[in-house]
Design a protein around this motif. Structure first.
Motif, PDB file in Angstrom:
ATOM      1  N   LEU A   3       3.188  -8.346 -12.342  1.00  0.00           N
ATOM      2  CA  LEU A   3       2.969  -8.482 -10.902  1.00  0.00           C
ATOM      3  C   LEU A   3       4.176  -9.151 -10.278  1.00  0.00           C
ATOM      4  O   LEU A   3       4.779 -10.036 -10.879  1.00  0.00           O
ATOM      5  CB  LEU A   3       1.774  -9.399 -10.614  1.00  0.00           C
ATOM      6  N   GLU A  30       7.802 -14.321  -9.576  1.00  0.00           N
ATOM      7  CA  GLU A  30       7.816 -14.808  -8.196  1.00  0.00           C
ATOM      8  C   GLU A  30       9.099 -14.365  -7.501  1.00  0.00           C
ATOM      9  O   GLU A  30      10.190 -14.536  -8.031  1.00  0.00           O
ATOM     10  CB  GLU A  30       7.695 -16.326  -8.151  1.00  0.00           C
ATOM     11  N   ILE A  46       3.716 -12.696 -14.258  1.00  0.00           N
ATOM     12  CA  ILE A  46       3.904 -12.818 -12.813  1.00  0.00           C
ATOM     13  C   ILE A  46       5.342 -13.225 -12.534  1.00  0.00           C
ATOM     14  O   ILE A  46       5.820 -14.233 -13.045  1.00  0.00           O
ATOM     15  CB  ILE A  46       2.923 -13.841 -12.205  1.00  0.00           C
ATOM     16  N   GLN A  52      -3.497 -16.012 -12.173  1.00  0.00           N
ATOM     17  CA  GLN A  52      -3.513 -16.023 -13.641  1.00  0.00           C
ATOM     18  C   GLN A  52      -4.875 -16.493 -14.153  1.00  0.00           C
ATOM     19  O   GLN A  52      -5.452 -15.896 -15.059  1.00  0.00           O
ATOM     20  CB  GLN A  52      -2.406 -16.947 -14.166  1.00  0.00           C
ATOM     21  N   PRO A  90       0.281 -18.015  -7.743  1.00  0.00           N
ATOM     22  CA  PRO A  90       0.340 -17.323  -9.031  1.00  0.00           C
ATOM     23  C   PRO A  90      -0.561 -17.944 -10.105  1.00  0.00           C
ATOM     24  O   PRO A  90      -1.192 -17.220 -10.875  1.00  0.00           O
ATOM     25  CB  PRO A  90       1.814 -17.418  -9.422  1.00  0.00           C
TER      26      PRO A  90
END
Length: 113
Positions: A28, A63, A61, A42, A38
């Motif tokens: 993602l 960022e 993830i 998760q 995030p």
């Protein structure tokens, strides 16, 4: 916590894409200006994926930092919040990156027939 609803939608989208195949990994992209935490995504992922083809999958993830372009002078500036001020004094900024929420990659198990 809107991350629960967002994560439920992510699980639904990936499940539909996988068409019953076991999902091993999801990447993602979440923008730092998106107001999505995030860590919360998760946490919710483990709960939302239980009993689905995503159960046990690794959720990565990435960022994406905030970046904006000044309408006054054209300079690009880093943003930590969805607003800011350019070095020229202008507050008229166009956000370039940082608002993303993307399912960037899905890795599914190959089924040999």
């Amino acid at each position: 916590m809107h991350e629960l609803g967002i994560t439920q939608n992510i699980v639904a989208i990936v499940s539909e894409y996988a068409q019953g195949s076991k999902v091993n990994r999801i990447l993602l992209e979440i923008g730092k200006l998106s107001a999505i935490m995030p860590d919360a995504v998760q946490f919710c992922f483990d709960i939302c994926s239980k009993g689905t083809s995503l159960e046990g999958a690794v959720l990565e993830i990435r960022e994406i930092p905030g970046l904006a372009k000044c309408r006054q002078c054209g300079a690009e500036i880093a943003l930590e919040k969805p607003f800011g001020i350019c070095g020229c004094g202008s507050v008229h900024l166009d956000v370039i990156t940082g608002e993303e929420l993307k399912i960037k990659e899905i890795e599914v198990e190959e089924v040999c027939v």
